[in-house]
Motif scaffolding. Structure first.
Motif, short mmCIF file in Angstrom:
data_model
loop_
_atom_site.label_atom_id
_atom_site.label_comp_id
_atom_site.label_asym_id
_atom_site.label_seq_id
_atom_site.Cartn_x
_atom_site.Cartn_y
_atom_site.Cartn_z
N ALA A 1 0.84 -1.20 0.00
CA ALA A 1 0.00 0.00 0.00
C ALA A 1 0.88 1.25 0.00
CB ALA A 1 -0.91 -0.01 1.23
N GLN A 2 1.98 1.14 0.70
CA GLN A 2 2.91 2.27 0.73
C GLN A 2 4.35 1.75 0.64
OE1 GLN A 2 2.53 4.74 4.19
NE2 GLN A 2 3.92 6.27 3.35
N ALA A 3 5.07 2.29 -0.31
CA ALA A 3 6.47 1.85 -0.47
C ALA A 3 7.31 2.50 0.63
CB ALA A 3 6.98 2.26 -1.84
N PRO A 4 8.43 1.89 1.01
CA PRO A 4 9.31 2.51 2.01
C PRO A 4 9.79 3.88 1.51
CG PRO A 4 9.95 0.23 1.59
CD PRO A 4 8.92 0.58 0.57
N GLU A 5 10.23 4.68 2.44
CA GLU A 5 10.49 6.09 2.15
C GLU A 5 11.39 6.37 0.95
OE1 GLU A 5 12.17 8.70 5.25
OE2 GLU A 5 10.07 8.72 5.90
N ASP A 6 12.52 5.69 0.89
CA ASP A 6 13.47 6.03 -0.17
C ASP A 6 13.23 5.24 -1.46
OD1 ASP A 6 13.99 3.87 1.37
OD2 ASP A 6 16.15 4.19 1.56
N PHE A 7 12.06 4.61 -1.58
CA PHE A 7 11.74 3.82 -2.78
C PHE A 7 10.90 4.63 -3.77
CE2 PHE A 7 12.58 -0.84 -2.24
CZ PHE A 7 13.36 -0.73 -1.10
N THR A 8 11.04 4.29 -5.06
CA THR A 8 10.12 4.86 -6.05
C THR A 8 9.30 3.74 -6.64
OG1 THR A 8 11.82 4.64 -7.72
CG2 THR A 8 11.55 6.82 -6.77
N VAL A 9 8.06 4.08 -7.01
CA VAL A 9 7.19 3.11 -7.66
C VAL A 9 7.52 3.13 -9.14
CG1 VAL A 9 4.79 2.52 -8.18
CG2 VAL A 9 5.41 3.45 -5.93
N THR A 10 7.72 1.93 -9.73
CA THR A 10 8.18 1.89 -11.12
C THR A 10 7.14 1.37 -12.10
OG1 THR A 10 9.25 -0.20 -10.55
CG2 THR A 10 10.66 1.76 -10.63
N ALA A 11 6.06 0.75 -11.60
CA ALA A 11 5.01 0.26 -12.51
C ALA A 11 3.73 0.00 -11.74
CB ALA A 11 5.46 -1.01 -13.21
N SER A 12 2.61 -0.03 -12.49
CA SER A 12 1.34 -0.33 -11.84
C SER A 12 0.43 -1.11 -12.79
CB SER A 12 0.65 0.96 -11.40
OG SER A 12 0.42 1.76 -12.55
N THR A 13 -0.60 -1.71 -12.23
CA THR A 13 -1.68 -2.29 -13.04
C THR A 13 -2.97 -1.65 -12.54
OG1 THR A 13 -2.30 -4.11 -11.57
CG2 THR A 13 -0.47 -4.53 -13.08
N ASP A 14 -4.09 -1.97 -13.20
CA ASP A 14 -5.36 -1.37 -12.81
C ASP A 14 -5.69 -1.60 -11.34
OD1 ASP A 14 -5.81 -0.23 -15.11
OD2 ASP A 14 -7.27 -1.70 -15.89
N THR A 15 -5.44 -2.83 -10.89
CA THR A 15 -5.81 -3.15 -9.51
C THR A 15 -4.65 -3.04 -8.54
OG1 THR A 15 -5.57 -5.41 -10.25
CG2 THR A 15 -7.82 -4.67 -9.79
N CYS A 16 -3.45 -2.82 -9.06
CA CYS A 16 -2.28 -2.83 -8.18
C CYS A 16 -1.42 -1.60 -8.44
CB CYS A 16 -1.50 -4.12 -8.44
SG CYS A 16 -0.10 -4.36 -7.36
N PRO A 17 -1.62 -0.54 -7.66
CA PRO A 17 -0.89 0.71 -7.92
C PRO A 17 0.63 0.56 -7.76
CG PRO A 17 -2.59 1.00 -6.21
CD PRO A 17 -2.55 -0.45 -6.53
N ILE A 18 1.04 -0.36 -6.85
CA ILE A 18 2.50 -0.54 -6.67
C ILE A 18 2.86 -1.94 -7.17
CG2 ILE A 18 4.44 -0.42 -5.06
CD1 ILE A 18 2.82 1.45 -3.31
N ALA A 19 2.90 -2.07 -8.50
CA ALA A 19 3.20 -3.38 -9.09
C ALA A 19 4.69 -3.66 -9.04
CB ALA A 19 2.69 -3.44 -10.52
N SER A 20 5.48 -2.60 -8.87
CA SER A 20 6.91 -2.80 -8.62
C SER A 20 7.47 -1.54 -7.99
CB SER A 20 7.66 -3.13 -9.93
OG SER A 20 7.54 -2.07 -10.84
N MET A 21 8.57 -1.70 -7.29
CA MET A 21 9.19 -0.55 -6.62
C MET A 21 10.69 -0.80 -6.54
SD MET A 21 8.19 -1.43 -2.66
CE MET A 21 9.16 -2.69 -1.82
N GLU A 22 11.44 0.26 -6.35
CA GLU A 22 12.88 0.07 -6.23
C GLU A 22 13.55 1.21 -5.49
OE1 GLU A 22 13.59 -0.02 -10.54
OE2 GLU A 22 14.80 1.80 -10.32
N CYS A 23 14.71 0.89 -4.96
CA CYS A 23 15.60 1.91 -4.42
C CYS A 23 16.94 1.63 -5.11
CB CYS A 23 15.73 1.78 -2.90
SG CYS A 23 16.92 2.93 -2.22
N ALA A 24 17.11 2.28 -6.28
CA ALA A 24 18.25 1.95 -7.14
C ALA A 24 19.57 2.19 -6.42
CB ALA A 24 18.18 2.77 -8.43
#
Ligand code: XMP
Length: 531
Positions: free
Chosen positions: A142-165
């Motif tokens: 539901a919420q990515a950790p602070e220093d992460f960015t959201v990199t993709a989503s689907t209709d039902t899943c706003p955070i389909a992937s995340m990363e802290c490069a």
């Protein structure tokens, strides 16, 4: 266990995933060595394993459930790149200060994913902005950790992937490891090669070279005996050991009388004529018959047979001078399925593979198990690379306890005779069927060919009629499956004419049999063998 076959490795932390092994396989397919570790692995243990990358698998739990597996937070502080899938993404999120929510419907199957990284994510690299991925989840971040960015989503899943490069931490809610995620392999390659800087250097040549060196180092000037069954696993070990230590090796073939028709003769032929190794054929048929006389329970059969194997090997070793080691063809799935050693997952003991049964009193060897990190098809590729003939490399798996576990109930000479004859017909007919498919498709692994096939003799009799006579005789069960690694299998959709010929021939040619039944169960829920 032998030393890890590569110093550049990826560990898959297993949270009880349906796909845990698949992830390890996919990494290996990229020529990077990978092994599975249990999810309670500590950061200190990971540091010791010194992997070049870590993958957190999926898993069936809900991260906030009482007994949900957690991950040692220290793992994220080691400076080693981490990639999480599904539960792996969720556990990464909650461990690092984000949160996970419960979705109403969940998301199962193919989903349409949109990148929102503006092309910046190294994980997605050159893959398209819109792509299909495979989802299988109820919870989601539901919420990515602070220093992460959201990199993709689907209709039902706003955070389909995340990363802290910056910290090389990546995660996806979807499953890149399954074939239904078409760009999954590319994502994996991006992670392994671009992000982690790994080299695709785990090749058959390097595997052989490393294994030979490891065997030489372990053995020194000692002698080794090898438990040879004629199957692909022990034959590949024989070829590896022969290359590593030549005449310090003696291959011992224990004939327990539970082999298929003509098999002892074939094994002897191959290992005396085609290989330059010392070969000993131990005739133990009578000893095994006596030991198994009244035994019904399959695990007990396995234990008796396995334990007697050790005694037979030990007795040969006593006659040779300076034997310290026993080499055998234990492979990775044997270990996983036996639940016998700490490998990862939560594998329960499904059955005792004979070569993992403890030594009986008075018997001791140090073990050499050069294949204990390999899956079956990797062992086959290794066999080919070592120059073993095709008919050995592509031999079907055959259980160490042999026909004893394909005879349900007590093992008698009469039942053995029946099963050997019926099984010979099954093999003859289905060998011919596979040869036809191979001729038509040019593909030995064609989906139409059958992976493993054999006959089973259950402990029941039923009424039939032959000529004008009533019969009261055994049925034979035909088992024929499609699989790639024996971990899962489906029953083969054999043409009716093939089934009819197998059935007709068995009933006509094998005295004591009046019926043939076909097992139409997949694994799971059944296993391949009946026992
Ligand atoms: P199951 O019955 O567990 O079998 O689905 C999986 C595969 O393993 C083979 N098998 C064995 N192979 N020693 C072996 O080397 C054994 O004790 C043993 N038991 C089963 C089985 O034939 C199938 O291919």
């Amino acid at each position: 266990m032998a030393a890890a076959p590569s110093d550049q490795k990826v560990i898959v932390v297993d949270f009880g995933a349906q796909y845990g092994q698949l992830i390890a396989r996919r990494v290996r397919d990229q020529h990077v060595y990978s092994e599975i570790v249990p999810c309670d692995v500590s950061a200190a243990e990971v540091r010791e394993l010194a992997p070049a990358a870590i993958i957190l698998s999926g898993g069936p739990a809900s991260v906030y459930a009482e007994d949900a597996p957690s991950v040692d937070p220290g793992i994220f502080e080691l400076g080693i790149p981490v990639l999480g899938f599904c539960y792996g993404q969720q556990i990464m999120a909650v461990t690092l200060g984000g949160s996970v929510g419960h979705t109403e419907k969940g998301e199962y199957g193919a989903a349409s994913l949109t990148r929102c990284d503006e092309g910046a994510s190294k994980l997605y690299g050159e893959t398209p902005v819109e792509q299909t991925v495979w989802m299988s989840h109820r919870d989601a971040v539901a919420q990515a950790p602070e220093d992460f960015t959201v990199t993709a989503s689907t209709d039902t899943c706003p955070i389909a992937s995340m990363e802290c490069a910056e910290r090389r931490l990546y995660a996806t809610q979807f499953h890149p490891e399954v074939r239904h995620t078409p760009h999954g392999d590319e994502l994996l390659r991006n992670f392994l090669f671009d992000i982690c800087g790994l080299e695709p250097s785990w090749t058959m040549d390097s595997i052989i070279e490393d294994s030979v060196a490891a065997i030489r180092e372990q053995v020194g000037t000692n002698r080794v005996i090898l438990g040879l069954s004629g199957g692909v696993d022990s034959s590949v070990v024989a070829a590896l050991c022969a290359r590593a230590i030549g005449k310090q090796l003696t291959c011992v073939f224990v004939n327990h009388g539970l082999l298929r028709k003509n098999e002892p003769e074939e094994v002897e032929e191959v290992f005396t004529k085609q290989f330059d190794v010392d070969f000993v054929h131990v005739h133990a048929e009578d000893r095994y018959a006596a030991l198994l006389a009244d035994v019904v329970e399959p695990e007990q059969k396995r234990r008796i047979i396995g334990s007697q194997f050790w005694k037979e090997f030990f007795s040969v070793a006593q006659d040779l001078d300076g034997v310290k080691f026993l080499a055998q063809g234990t492979i990775y799935p044997d270990i996983i399925e036996s639940g016998a050693r700490k490998t990862g997952g939560k594998a329960s003991t499904i059955k005792s593979h004979h070569n993992l049964i403890p030594f009986p009193e008075g018997v001791h060897f140090d073990l050499i198990e050069p294949l204990d990190h390999f899956f079956k098809d990797e062992v086959r590729a290794l066999g080919t690379a070592l120059g073993l003939p095709d008919h050995i490399v592509h031999r079907q798996p055959f259980p160490g306890p042999g026909l004893a576990i394909r005879i349900i109930g007590t093992v008698t000479r009469e039942k053995l005779e029946i099963l050997k004859n019926a099984d010979a017909i099954v093999r003859e007919e289905l060998d011919a069927y596979n040869a036809r498919i191979f001729e038509e498709t040019g593909d030995r692994n064609s989906e139409r060919s059958v992976w493993q096939y054999f006959a089973v003799l259950p402990d029941i009799k039923s009424v039939g009629v032959m000529g004008d006579e009533r019969t009261y005789a055994y049925p034979i069960i035909l088992r024929a499956v499609e699989s790639s690694d024996a971990m899962t299998a489906d029953w083969a959709k054999l043409p009716y004419d093939v089934l009819a010929r197998v059935s007709g021939r068995i009933v006509a040619e094998v005295p004591g049999v009046n019926r043939v039944a076909y097992d139409i169960t997949s694994k799971p829920p059944a296993t391949i063998e009946w026992e």
